[in-house]
Design a protein around this motif. Structure first.
Motif, PDB file in Angstrom:
ATOM      1  N   ASN A   1      68.881 146.277  36.851  1.00 45.01           N
ATOM      2  CA  ASN A   1      68.564 145.824  37.909  1.00 45.01           C
ATOM      3  C   ASN A   1      66.842 145.273  37.970  1.00 45.01           C
ATOM      4  O   ASN A   1      66.115 145.099  39.372  1.00 45.01           O
ATOM      5  N   SER A   2      65.970 145.784  36.997  1.00 46.63           N
ATOM      6  CA  SER A   2      64.345 145.225  37.279  1.00 46.63           C
ATOM      7  C   SER A   2      64.703 143.550  37.509  1.00 46.63           C
ATOM      8  O   SER A   2      65.880 142.801  36.907  1.00 46.63           O
TER       9      SER A   2
ATOM     10  N   LEU B   1      67.017 140.857  35.992  1.00 43.87           N
ATOM     11  CA  LEU B   1      67.337 139.612  36.948  1.00 43.87           C
ATOM     12  C   LEU B   1      66.862 138.092  37.173  1.00 43.87           C
ATOM     13  O   LEU B   1      67.650 137.114  36.948  1.00 43.87           O
ATOM     14  N   ALA B   2      65.604 137.816  36.591  1.00 43.30           N
ATOM     15  CA  ALA B   2      65.038 136.422  36.680  1.00 43.30           C
ATOM     16  C   ALA B   2      65.283 136.202  34.989  1.00 43.30           C
ATOM     17  O   ALA B   2      66.259 135.398  35.245  1.00 43.30           O
TER      18      ALA B   2
ATOM     19  N   LEU C   1      68.849 137.101  34.007  1.00 41.48           N
ATOM     20  CA  LEU C   1      69.785 136.611  34.098  1.00 41.48           C
ATOM     21  C   LEU C   1      69.853 134.917  34.483  1.00 41.48           C
ATOM     22  O   LEU C   1      70.885 133.885  33.922  1.00 41.48           O
ATOM     23  N   ALA C   2      68.915 134.981  35.604  1.00 38.39           N
ATOM     24  CA  ALA C   2      69.275 133.176  36.042  1.00 38.39           C
ATOM     25  C   ALA C   2      68.665 132.259  35.498  1.00 38.39           C
ATOM     26  O   ALA C   2      69.540 131.592  35.461  1.00 38.39           O
TER      27      ALA C   2
ATOM     28  N   THR D   1      71.549 131.742  33.179  1.00 42.57           N
ATOM     29  CA  THR D   1      73.093 130.794  34.018  1.00 42.57           C
ATOM     30  C   THR D   1      72.251 129.401  34.492  1.00 42.57           C
ATOM     31  O   THR D   1      73.628 129.032  33.557  1.00 42.57           O
TER      32      THR D   1
ATOM     33  N   PHE E   1      77.420 137.343  29.645  1.00 42.34           N
ATOM     34  CA  PHE E   1      78.156 138.289  30.658  1.00 42.34           C
ATOM     35  C   PHE E   1      78.635 138.846  30.454  1.00 42.34           C
ATOM     36  O   PHE E   1      78.807 140.079  30.891  1.00 42.34           O
TER      37      PHE E   1
ATOM     38  N   PHE F   1      79.407 144.520  35.639  1.00 40.90           N
ATOM     39  CA  PHE F   1      78.107 143.651  36.320  1.00 40.90           C
ATOM     40  C   PHE F   1      78.426 142.744  36.685  1.00 40.90           C
ATOM     41  O   PHE F   1      77.601 141.847  37.132  1.00 40.90           O
TER      42      PHE F   1
ATOM     43  N   SER G   1      79.385 142.113  39.781  1.00 36.55           N
ATOM     44  CA  SER G   1      78.783 143.178  40.812  1.00 36.55           C
ATOM     45  C   SER G   1      77.335 141.995  41.517  1.00 36.55           C
ATOM     46  O   SER G   1      77.044 141.861  42.275  1.00 36.55           O
ATOM     47  N   THR G   2      77.484 140.698  40.836  1.00 35.22           N
ATOM     48  CA  THR G   2      76.753 139.638  40.444  1.00 35.22           C
ATOM     49  C   THR G   2      77.228 138.708  41.688  1.00 35.22           C
ATOM     50  O   THR G   2      78.491 138.495  41.514  1.00 35.22           O
ATOM     51  N   PRO G   3      76.382 137.621  42.449  1.00 34.75           N
ATOM     52  CA  PRO G   3      77.368 136.428  43.044  1.00 34.75           C
ATOM     53  C   PRO G   3      78.070 135.576  42.472  1.00 34.75           C
ATOM     54  O   PRO G   3      78.426 134.471  42.843  1.00 34.75           O
ATOM     55  N   LEU G   4      77.482 135.697  40.906  1.00 36.02           N
ATOM     56  CA  LEU G   4      78.034 134.755  39.996  1.00 36.02           C
ATOM     57  C   LEU G   4      79.757 134.188  40.177  1.00 36.02           C
ATOM     58  O   LEU G   4      79.868 132.805  40.210  1.00 36.02           O
TER      59      LEU G   4
ATOM     60  N   ILE H   1      79.790 131.435  43.493  1.00 33.19           N
ATOM     61  CA  ILE H   1      79.307 130.736  42.611  1.00 33.19           C
ATOM     62  C   ILE H   1      80.299 129.744  41.204  1.00 33.19           C
ATOM     63  O   ILE H   1      80.939 128.384  41.525  1.00 33.19           O
TER      64      ILE H   1
END
Lengths: 90, 149, 475, 566
Positions: C202-203, C207-208, C210-211, C214, C261, C270, C273-276, C279
């Motif tokens: 969650n750091s 997350l960046a 991950l973005a 993605t 992922f 996980f 838990s993401t908005p992926l 989307i």
């Protein structure tokens, strides 16, 4: 074209069944059979299945009335549903 | 082409050997410190490119002909991949150079050197090929323009 | 034993050899040897994985987290099989097709690039090292740009350029993501990452990362609306390249998505838990419809198929978005099926191009009578694309529908069916033109393509039907 | 082992060889296929013989039990008769289509699970449509497309139902299904479409009369009876079926009486006879199911016989409109006789096959005490003689002489009709031969004095009423016309709605489209102006927009991932 063709031929047709007298004969013959079948019922052991059919002549009467009823009802339905031949233009 | 700048021409001629030697230094020092075939290859190519910039691409093409270049590119890859295959043949994992020498450490030295040579060859010749492709076009265009005048 | 290394090295060496000798026929011959060899290796690897479990191979003998590890589990063994299989089947076909569309002197380069692309894609699939993934991704992408630029159409150059920009952006995003992950964990090994990331998942940098990953991967797999580079790239490249890329490149990107992922970022919980998922779900549905509808209006059949690819990718990501066993089964099955179908379709259209010299739909009037086998294959694969029972397309859509049902999403099932109907529209258009119109003068003079082109295509057609009936492999 | 080849598959695979054969050889081969298939079926013991695993499911492709066996036999008889009847054809289209169609129907009958049933179900739809298309008239083309859509639609319903059922129960075996679940209802509707339930029936009257002379003969045998089999297997004893069947038995009578196209009359009568079978399934007792199976068996044969006689007329004269026919008995005596045998069978005259099977269903209804159903079915029986048994032969062969003097039907047609007639009479005279293959043990005696007498009364009094009504001119005059049925809903109403929507949509679309195009064009013009004649920058613009998109997406993802964490 074929419509006229049918109309024309009726008058000069020579078929046995086309003759008025003969068609009457058929009706007489059928009536005779019917009377015979009706009378026969008195001599045959009846085995009713549903109750209503133990009345003498039930099947005959029902056949006669039912058929007439169907044909007359058809007449009415036909008025409702009949359309020109090329109704569906597809 | 800078035909008229004599200073440049002289300086470039002086610089060329230095650049090449530096390239070789980087190449062989890659074993111990920063450096290696990639950087060395670029440096070596830079030498020829500089030469080409000053004396014209056609001059550079005389030094390193295009045909040889196109053969060198895959050759470098083959050296690289071939070394790996060699280590396979000698019974180790792919790119495990240990069996190449008499003892593992020597083998690893030798292996990495060969591989880096492969990288050097491919990188330098690729850089040059790209330069020829682009620089050559500009020069050809210039030549045809001059002819038109 | 050394199969994992050979899987990648053989096409690499072959590519170098092609470039070295620069003889068109020799290059083709080397290509066919190398591609079939790597196909054989992929089969062996899959069998090994099936019988003995995960294979790990350490390059250069360095131990895993430090050295580069090739690691093969069932998923990437399967992807390897798809990529090398499609790669191998196409080559016999390529000889005739390429010798017509590319000058002799350039042909060996084409084969070289073909093998490089194959190397890269196989490398991405096989490696267990994040940075290695980037390297191989770039190898394959660069080779693909070249192949596309070699297309018969001048627009191929622009298309290749666009693809280059977009591909590089995507790859850069991926490398930024990987870099961030490395900065946070100090490791590049995917499986090592998988151990370390959950502690810090969650750091912000993770997350960046991950973005970035993605978006980068979405770009590579042409997820709607980042697909814009794809239609031109597939439409204007040589038929062989279209077939190869359509069959493999996006599939490998999908594999990456799954790998990142579901392996690196710690699996289904996980992911959910993401908005992926949401989307992905929405974008998938959009892709299924928007791209399909665009496909309906295309006049160039290759562009049509390219847009159809975007739509089909939507089907795949739809399955992924459910993140259930059935959904993923559907997605992976569709990945496999789509590779077969689209490669086959592009090969057959390449065959049309070979004879007709055009891929405009209206030029194909009545071609079904002149090139009966080609078009019959097209119809079968088209049926498969729209999910007719007895073909592979049916199997995967079946699972996707089941996955949707499992979530209680009736309307999603309806949408899947509706999207398939749109598919029917564009396939139907081609069929209509090819079979129900009178042949034009030009078409009238055509004859069937040589068997060296027909057989590979029909191998794929056969596969589409065979795997539609025997589902033990893909499911 | 050869025995384990599914009988249906033999026909389908055999069909693939047919195109390579010519002349007599082809004829012999065509006839050999059903014979071989029957032989195999005869030697197959009950049980499951051919199972494969696919979709992670155990698929049973060849499950033989008494219920499927009787349908298998009669389907094989039907295709055998159909092939003889069509032997005169030079084209192979109908042979091929007929073989695959019948093979699929037989395959479906022996399918032990819903998935294989579905595959065969759709195959019957797709293969049979060629029998209609082969007529090669515009009407046939249109009708065939409507037919195909509805048939495939039935398959889609079946698929949807089976997916749901699988999801609910994890089981796809084709056994009793019932209406308790959503899946069951969908499958019921799928079967219902093919069985021509009221309001779902119209594809039948729409398409069958449009098929080729031979096509209708083959069509009449399989699709609906396959549905009857499926209903008997999946929904025996479902109360709703009793009333559905009763309505089915009654309402087509009216249409049949006023319809002019004699093949359409037969199509309505087909619907009415299906009603009897559906009632039998709804009753669900052993006697009722036996009656249903027996009625399906005899019905396939006599309905084929009737369609054959009409087909022969169509073949010779090019029309089957009652208003254009009449007096054909003079030149087509054999066809007339065969037609009358078929008519006697359908109206259940004693000594003909219909008498046996229909009696079983009526008795089953009576034993279970469904009083009104019984009364109505009796009325339907009386009606049958009107429209089907008397009307068809009367208007075709007797009535007013149309002056047409066609040749007698071709020899192969006569042979087919003769064989069918022999079967009709044979079963009527020796009912035990049929009882032997019924699904359950039979202790039913059709020929009792009382029963014969009541049936004869019913029939002759009806016949009398027909004769009298004709004589008095009360019988509806047969004239060229279209009778609207539920197809009006999709051929007129739906069309009007679609046209309306399309017009609105087109207007909207074209307006929107024009505006968009205009805007796009302006945009392009602007760009073109600004970025030079070569349009180099115009070409790079899309790349820029792509990258913009990428950036936007990156932003969105970053935002979303971070938000999730707050």
């Amino acid at each position: 074209m074929s419509d006229n063709f049918t109309e024309d031929k009726i008058s000069n047709s020579t078929g046995w069944l086309a003759k008025k007298i003969n068609s009457s004969k058929i009706i007489w013959l059928l009536s005779l059979i019917c009377v015979f079948l009706f009378v026969a019922e008195f001599f045959v052991h009846r085995h009713a299945e549903m109750g209503v059919d133990e009345y003498i002549g039930f099947y005959g009467a029902y056949g006669l009335i039912g058929s007439i009823f169907l044909v007359f009802l058809s007449h009415q339905i036909r008025k409702l549903l009949k359309r020109p031949e090329d109704f569906y233009d597809d | 082409m800078m035909r008229d700048t004599i200073i440049l021409r002289v300086v470039v001629k002086l610089l060329l050997p230095v650049i090449l030697i530096f390239a070789l230094y980087v190449q062989f020092h890659g074993d111990y410190g920063p450096g290696g075939g990639f950087q060395a290859g670029v440096a070596a190519a830079a030498a020829v490119i500089l030469y080409g910039l000053v004396f014209g691409v056609s001059a550079a093409r005389k030094v390193v002909p295009q045909g040889i270049l196109l053969a060198l590119i895959p050759l470098g890859v083959l050296i690289f991949a071939g070394t790996g295959i060699l280590s396979l043949l000698l019974g180790a994992n792919y790119l495990d150079y240990s069996p190449l020498g008499s003892y593992p450490k020597a083998g690893q030295h030798l292996g990495i050197l060969i591989v880096e040579v492969g990288v050097f060859v491919t990188v330098s010749s690729t850089m040059l090929a790209i330069f020829y492709a682009f620089g050559g076009r500009a020069e050809d265009a210039l030549v045809s323009e001059e002819e038109n005048e | 034993m050394h199969l994992p290394a050979l899987q990648v090295v053989i096409p690499l060496i072959a590519a170098a050899l092609c470039a070295l000798f620069r003889h068109y026929f020799l290059a083709w011959f080397i290509t066919i040897l190398a591609s079939w060899l790597s196909f054989a290796i992929a089969i062996l690897l899959l069998l090994q994985v099936m019988s003995r479990g995960v294979i790990s191979y350490e390059l250069g003998g360095w131990v895993a987290p430090i050295g580069i590890e090739y690691r093969i589990d069932l998923l990437n063994a399967f992807v390897l099989l798809i990529v090398s299989g499609v790669g191998a089947v196409i080559v016999p076909y390529a000889q005739k097709s390429i010798s017509q569309s590319i000058e002799k002197s350039q042909q060996s380069w084409f084969y070289s690039m073909y093998l490089m692309a194959l190397t890269g894609l196989l490398g991405v699939s096989i490696t267990g090292d994040a940075f290695n993934i980037f390297v191989f991704l770039e190898i394959s992408s660069l080779a693909s740009y070249v192949m596309i630029a070699m297309g018969p159409d001048r627009r191929g150059l622009t298309a290749a350029y666009q693809y280059l920009i977009m591909g590089t952006v995507g790859a850069t995003f991926i490398v930024i993501g990987i870099g961030l992950l490395w900065a946070m964990t100090g490791t590049l090994n995917l499986y090592d990452l998988a151990q370390k990331i959950p502690l810090i998942e969650n750091s912000r940098p993770v997350l960046a990362a991950l973005a970035f990953l993605t978006v980068g991967i979405s770009l590579k797999l042409a997820l709607f609306p980042l697909h814009l580079w794809l239609p031109n790239a597939y439409a204007y490249s040589p038929g062989v390249a279209s077939a190869f890329l359509a069959g493999t490149a996006t599939k490998v990107a999908i594999y990456l998505l799954l790998r990142f992922f579901f392996t690196v970022f710690g699996g289904v919980e996980f992911f959910q838990s993401t908005p992926l998922p949401e989307i992905l779900f929405v974008l998938s549905l959009l892709a299924m419809f928007a791209a399909s509808i665009v496909a309906v209006f295309q006049s160039n059949i290759k562009r049509m198929l390219a847009y159809s690819s975007v739509a089909q990718i939507g089907f795949i990501t739809l399955g992924i978005s459910y993140a259930t066993e059935i959904g993923l089964t559907g997605a992976i099955a569709h990945m496999f099926n789509h590779a077969i179908m689209k490669a086959g379709l592009f090969l057959l259209i390449g065959a049309v191009m070979f004879r007709l010299g055009s891929v405009k739909i209206e030029d194909m009037a009545g071609i079904g009578r002149k090139m009966p086998f080609t078009m019959a294959g097209f119809v079968i694969l088209g049926l498969s694309l729209l999910g007719a029972p007895g073909t592979v397309g049916f199997i995967s859509k079946w699972y996707l529908a089941l996955a949707a049902l499992q979530e209680g999403q009736w309307w999603a099932v309806a949408l899947i069916v509706a999207a398939s109907l749109v598919t029917m529209l564009y396939i139907g258009r081609v069929v209509e033109v090819a079979y129900f119109r009178e042949p034009t003068v030009k078409v009238d003079q055509l004859r069937e393509v040589p068997s060296s082109m027909l057989l590979p295509s029909f191998l794929l057609v056969g596969a589409a039907v065979y795997f539609g009936l025997d589902t033990s492999l893909s499911v | 082992m050869m025995i384990d080849i599914p009988p249906g598959l033999i026909l389908i695979l055999g069909a693939l060889i047919v195109p390579f054969l010519k002349g007599y050889l082809r004829g012999v081969f065509l006839l050999a296929l059903p014979i071989l298939s029957s032989f195999i079926l005869y030697n197959l013991p009950d049980g499951s013989h051919f199972a494969i695993t696919a979709f992670g499911q155990h698929l049973e492709l060849l499950r033989v039990d008494p219920l499927s066996r009787i349908f298998g036999y009669v389907f094989l008889i039907a295709i055998f008769l159909g092939i003889i009847y069509s032997l005169h054809l030079r084209t192979i289209e109908e042979h091929l289509s007929g073989l695959i169609y019948s093979g699929a129907a037989i395959g479906a009958v022996f399918a032990g699970d819903l998935i294989s049933l579905f595959v065969y179900w759709e195959l019957t739809a797709i293969s049979s449509v060629f029998l209609i298309l082969a007529r090669r008239t515009p009407e046939a083309l249109a009708a065939s497309m409507r037919y195909l859509i509805i048939q495939v639609g039935s398959g889609v319903l079946l698929l949807a139902g089976l997916i749901i059922r699988w999801n609910e129960t994890g089981n796809i075996t084709f056994d009793h299904i019932g209406l308790e679940s959503v899946g069951g209802v969908l499958i019921f509707l799928a079967f219902g479409i093919k069985a021509a339930f009221p309001l779902l029936h119209n594809w039948l009257q729409d398409s069958y009369p449009q098929a080729t002379p031979t096509g209708t003969v083959i069509l009449s045998a399989f699709t609906t009876k396959l549905a009857i089999y499926a209903l008997a297997r999946g929904y025996a004893g479902t109360e709703e079926l009793i009333w559905i069947g009763t309505i089915m038995a009654i309402f087509p009578i009216f249409f049949a009486i006023i319809e002019n196209d004699l093949r359409r009359v037969l199509a309505y009568s087909l619907n009415n006879q299906l009603g009897f079978m559906v009632v039998g399934i709804g009753i669900g007792t052993e006697l009722a199911l036996n009656g249903t199976a027996a009625h399906a068996f005899s019905h396939i044969i006599y309905k084929a016989l009737l369609f054959m006689s009409m087909g022969a007329i169509l073949h010779r004269t090019g029309t089957v409109l009652a208003s254009e026919l009449g007096g054909l008995y003079k030149t087509m005596p054999f066809t007339s006789i065969f037609c009358i045998i078929g008519a006697a069978s359908i109206s259940a005259f004693p000594l003909f096959c219909g008498f046996i099977s229909k009696s079983m269903i009526l008795s089953a209804v009576a034993y279970e005490g469904h009083y009104w159903v019984w009364i109505l079915l009796l009325l339907a029986s009386a009606g049958v003689i009107h429209y089907s048994a008397i009307k068809v032969p009367y208007f075709a062969f007797f009535a007013n002489d149309s002056g047409k003097r066609p040749k007698e039907a071709p020899l192969n047609m006569l042979i087919a009709m003769a064989l069918a007639s022999i079967l009709c009479v044979g079963i009527g005279v020796w009912p035990s031969s049929l009882f032997y293959i019924l699904p359950f043990e039979v202790n039913y005696i059709p020929y009792t004095e009382s029963h014969i007498l009541s049936q004869l009364q019913l029939l002759f009094f009806s016949a009398l009423s027909f004769a009298v009504l004709i004589k008095l001119g009360f019988y509806p005059v047969q004239s060229k016309s279209t009778i609207i049925d539920t197809d009006w809903i999709y051929r007129r109403l739906a069309k009007a709605v679609v046209v309306l929507i399309t017009n609105v949509a087109l207007t909207l679309h074209s307006n929107l489209f024009e505006v968009t195009i205009l805007r796009a064009r302006r945009l392009v013009d602007q760009l073109y102006k600004h970025h030079g004649p070569q349009g180099i920058l115009a070409r790079t613009w899309p790349t820029g927009s792509m990258v913009l998109w990428v950036a936007i997406f990156l932003g969105i993802y970053l935002l979303l991932y971070f938000i999730k964490n707050i």
